[in-house]
Design a protein around this motif. Structure first.
Motif, PDB file in Angstrom:
ATOM      1  N   PRO A  21       0.842  -1.203   0.000  1.00 20.93           N
ATOM      2  CA  PRO A  21       0.000   0.000   0.000  1.00 20.93           C
ATOM      3  C   PRO A  21       0.875   1.251   0.000  1.00 20.93           C
ATOM      4  O   PRO A  21       1.935   1.277   0.629  1.00 20.93           O
ATOM      5  CB  PRO A  21      -0.792  -0.114   1.307  1.00 20.93           C
ATOM      6  N   VAL A  22       0.434   2.277  -0.712  1.00 23.25           N
ATOM      7  CA  VAL A  22       1.165   3.547  -0.713  1.00 23.25           C
ATOM      8  C   VAL A  22       0.349   4.659  -0.067  1.00 23.25           C
ATOM      9  O   VAL A  22       0.880   5.736   0.220  1.00 23.25           O
ATOM     10  CB  VAL A  22       1.575   3.955  -2.145  1.00 23.25           C
ATOM     11  N   SER A  23      -0.941   4.413   0.152  1.00 23.05           N
ATOM     12  CA  SER A  23      -1.794   5.383   0.833  1.00 23.05           C
ATOM     13  C   SER A  23      -2.870   4.632   1.588  1.00 23.05           C
ATOM     14  O   SER A  23      -3.201   3.488   1.259  1.00 23.05           O
ATOM     15  CB  SER A  23      -2.433   6.355  -0.168  1.00 23.05           C
ATOM     16  N   LEU A  24      -3.410   5.295   2.605  1.00 19.96           N
ATOM     17  CA  LEU A  24      -4.457   4.702   3.432  1.00 19.96           C
ATOM     18  C   LEU A  24      -5.772   5.429   3.218  1.00 19.96           C
ATOM     19  O   LEU A  24      -5.795   6.599   2.822  1.00 19.96           O
ATOM     20  CB  LEU A  24      -4.070   4.767   4.912  1.00 19.96           C
ATOM     21  N   ASP A  25      -6.876   4.732   3.486  1.00 19.60           N
ATOM     22  CA  ASP A  25      -8.194   5.352   3.371  1.00 19.60           C
ATOM     23  C   ASP A  25      -8.291   6.504   4.371  1.00 19.60           C
ATOM     24  O   ASP A  25      -7.867   6.401   5.512  1.00 19.60           O
ATOM     25  CB  ASP A  25      -9.269   4.303   3.660  1.00 19.60           C
ATOM     26  N   GLY A  26      -8.826   7.608   3.930  1.00 17.31           N
ATOM     27  CA  GLY A  26      -8.880   8.796   4.776  1.00 17.31           C
ATOM     28  C   GLY A  26      -7.740   9.734   4.435  1.00 17.31           C
ATOM     29  O   GLY A  26      -6.796   9.386   3.733  1.00 17.31           O
ATOM     30  N   LYS A  27      -7.821  10.954   4.914  1.00 21.18           N
ATOM     31  CA  LYS A  27      -6.827  11.992   4.639  1.00 21.18           C
ATOM     32  C   LYS A  27      -6.616  12.171   3.138  1.00 21.18           C
ATOM     33  O   LYS A  27      -5.521  12.495   2.677  1.00 21.18           O
ATOM     34  CB  LYS A  27      -5.495  11.680   5.327  1.00 21.18           C
ATOM     35  N   GLY A  28      -7.677  11.917   2.372  1.00 23.81           N
ATOM     36  CA  GLY A  28      -7.597  12.121   0.932  1.00 23.81           C
ATOM     37  C   GLY A  28      -6.705  11.142   0.222  1.00 23.81           C
ATOM     38  O   GLY A  28      -6.271  11.389  -0.911  1.00 23.81           O
ATOM     39  N   ASN A  29      -6.406  10.009   0.864  1.00 23.49           N
ATOM     40  CA  ASN A  29      -5.483   9.030   0.276  1.00 23.49           C
ATOM     41  C   ASN A  29      -4.138   9.663  -0.061  1.00 23.49           C
ATOM     42  O   ASN A  29      -3.521   9.376  -1.083  1.00 23.49           O
ATOM     43  CB  ASN A  29      -6.067   8.369  -0.972  1.00 23.49           C
ATOM     44  N   SER A  30      -3.654  10.553   0.815  1.00 22.92           N
ATOM     45  CA  SER A  30      -2.330  11.137   0.590  1.00 22.92           C
ATOM     46  C   SER A  30      -1.254  10.085   0.860  1.00 22.92           C
ATOM     47  O   SER A  30      -1.492   9.075   1.522  1.00 22.92           O
ATOM     48  CB  SER A  30      -2.113  12.353   1.490  1.00 22.92           C
ATOM     49  N   CYS A  66      -3.282   7.256  -4.935  1.00 22.01           N
ATOM     50  CA  CYS A  66      -2.556   8.151  -4.039  1.00 22.01           C
ATOM     51  C   CYS A  66      -2.704   9.565  -4.556  1.00 22.01           C
ATOM     52  O   CYS A  66      -2.339   9.857  -5.694  1.00 22.01           O
ATOM     53  CB  CYS A  66      -1.075   7.771  -3.957  1.00 22.01           C
ATOM     54  N   ALA A  67      -3.216  10.457  -3.722  1.00 25.42           N
ATOM     55  CA  ALA A  67      -3.506  11.824  -4.137  1.00 25.42           C
ATOM     56  C   ALA A  67      -2.352  12.783  -3.886  1.00 25.42           C
ATOM     57  O   ALA A  67      -2.536  13.999  -3.882  1.00 25.42           O
ATOM     58  CB  ALA A  67      -4.759  12.327  -3.415  1.00 25.42           C
ATOM     59  N   GLY A  68      -1.146  12.247  -3.661  1.00 27.58           N
ATOM     60  CA  GLY A  68       0.025  13.096  -3.482  1.00 27.58           C
ATOM     61  C   GLY A  68       0.445  13.197  -2.038  1.00 27.58           C
ATOM     62  O   GLY A  68      -0.034  12.467  -1.166  1.00 27.58           O
ATOM     63  N   GLY A  69       1.382  14.096  -1.775  1.00 26.63           N
ATOM     64  CA  GLY A  69       1.929  14.244  -0.433  1.00 26.63           C
ATOM     65  C   GLY A  69       0.937  14.812   0.555  1.00 26.63           C
ATOM     66  O   GLY A  69      -0.094  15.384   0.189  1.00 26.63           O
ATOM     67  N   ASN A  70       1.265  14.651   1.823  1.00 28.64           N
ATOM     68  CA  ASN A  70       0.433  15.161   2.916  1.00 28.64           C
ATOM     69  C   ASN A  70       0.718  16.651   3.093  1.00 28.64           C
ATOM     70  O   ASN A  70       1.561  17.060   3.903  1.00 28.64           O
ATOM     71  CB  ASN A  70       0.734  14.387   4.200  1.00 28.64           C
ATOM     72  N   VAL A  71       0.019  17.478   2.329  1.00 27.02           N
ATOM     73  CA  VAL A  71       0.293  18.918   2.310  1.00 27.02           C
ATOM     74  C   VAL A  71       0.065  19.572   3.670  1.00 27.02           C
ATOM     75  O   VAL A  71       0.861  20.423   4.092  1.00 27.02           O
ATOM     76  CB  VAL A  71      -0.526  19.609   1.202  1.00 27.02           C
ATOM     77  N   PRO A  72      -1.007  19.229   4.427  1.00 26.52           N
ATOM     78  CA  PRO A  72      -1.126  19.801   5.772  1.00 26.52           C
ATOM     79  C   PRO A  72       0.082  19.504   6.648  1.00 26.52           C
ATOM     80  O   PRO A  72       0.468  20.318   7.493  1.00 26.52           O
ATOM     81  CB  PRO A  72      -2.399  19.149   6.322  1.00 26.52           C
ATOM     82  N   GLY A  73       0.687  18.315   6.432  1.00 24.74           N
ATOM     83  CA  GLY A  73       1.896  17.974   7.163  1.00 24.74           C
ATOM     84  C   GLY A  73       3.058  18.881   6.784  1.00 24.74           C
ATOM     85  O   GLY A  73       3.875  19.254   7.637  1.00 24.74           O
ATOM     86  N   ALA A 116       3.245  12.772  -5.934  1.00 27.50           N
ATOM     87  CA  ALA A 116       4.067  11.596  -5.649  1.00 27.50           C
ATOM     88  C   ALA A 116       3.349  10.301  -5.998  1.00 27.50           C
ATOM     89  O   ALA A 116       3.986   9.294  -6.325  1.00 27.50           O
ATOM     90  CB  ALA A 116       4.468  11.588  -4.172  1.00 27.50           C
ATOM     91  N   GLY A 117       2.008  10.312  -5.932  1.00 25.08           N
ATOM     92  CA  GLY A 117       1.254   9.128  -6.328  1.00 25.08           C
ATOM     93  C   GLY A 117       1.456   8.803  -7.797  1.00 25.08           C
ATOM     94  O   GLY A 117       1.619   7.637  -8.188  1.00 25.08           O
TER      95      GLY A 117
END
Length: 264
Positions: A21-30, A66-73, A116-117
């Motif tokens: 897996p490269v992304s998890l459900d939730g957080k926009g699949n970041s 994967c919708a890309g990096g965790n921008v809020p992070g 990144a996705g």
């Protein structure tokens, strides 16, 4: 060969297919940091030859790949530059491992693959998309530049001009158009994750030495002259001719039967 994947609970191995897996459900699949870390550990085992893997499957555990990096992070980091650098280093380690993997890599590009996705989808040997697939560069939208190898792989997939227009224009491309352009290798009308897993399972039962040798030849072609590549091809095919799968493949062809790779 066996390997203990107890330290990588997000990773699974079934029927020779290693699912990362490269992304998890939730957080926009970041892009998920734990996913990338565990993928790196599992891929270390693949490269060390301590795990019995015939194919690698990249998936998103949600409606999107994967919708890309965790921008809020990014925004919350005390030192944004150092935070992004560390994340890029970790992602790039996995991209390098995928490139060196001796087995086929399949990406189930369901829903959005952005930033990144998309870079991870481009890192796969096979990328499966469908009508709901959407690809987006994403980086210009947040004032950043590509990572994950996008600026290297995309021009080689669709050409320099098309890659520039796609990244700089930052407009989404649907799955059908992406397939026509060469951004994904496979387009299916049905369920993308199912089709990708079926493809990975088929590849996992194939001739692993042939796959490994072919991927190595393709890597070397990036720097070899034609003469050097011809010599490499000669040496490779001669070696495979007396390998268990090479013997089985040739004998099965002559006997007009389906080869049973991996039985020897």
């Amino acid at each position: 060969m066996t390997s203990d994947l107890a330290d990588t609970p997000l990773v699974s191995l079934e029927g020779g297919v290693l699912t990362l897996p490269v992304s998890l459900d939730g957080k926009g699949n970041s892009l998920d940091s734990d996913c990338i870390s565990q993928a790196g550990v599992a891929l270390d085992s693949v490269l060390a030859g301590t795990v019995d893997v015939g194919a690698i499957l990249l998936v998103g555990l949600g409606k999107n790949f994967c919708a890309g990096g965790n921008v809020p992070g990014f925004a919350a980091a005390e030192d944004r530059s150092e935070h992004v650098r560390e994340l890029a280093d970790r992602l790039h380690g996995v991209v390098r491992q995928l490139d060196r993997a001796p087995v086929p890599v399949v990406a189930a590009v369901a829903g959005w693959a952005a930033g990144a996705g998309l870079s991870l989808a481009l890192a796969a040997d096979f990328s499966v998309g469908g009508p709901d697939t959407r690809l987006l560069a994403a980086y210009p939208g947040i004032g950043l530049s590509p990572d994950g190898g996008m600026s290297w792989r995309l021009p080689r997939a669709i050409g320099q001009s098309a890659a520039r227009a796609f990244i700089l224009g930052n407009e989404p491309v649907d799955g059908e158009r992406a397939h026509r352009m060469g951004m994904i290798t496979t387009f299916v009308e049905g369920d993308v994750p199912t089709a990708a897993r079926e493809l990975a399972a088929r590849l996992a039962s194939g001739p692993r030495a042939s796959y490994a040798a072919t991927k190595e030849l393709l890597r070397r072609s990036e720097v070899n002259s034609l003469s050097e590549q011809l010599d490499a091809e000669r040496d490779s095919i001669a070696t495979l001719a007396v390998s268990p799968d090479g013997i089985e493949g040739v004998n099965a062809f002559v006997a007009k039967r389906t080869p049973r790779f991996g039985d020897a």
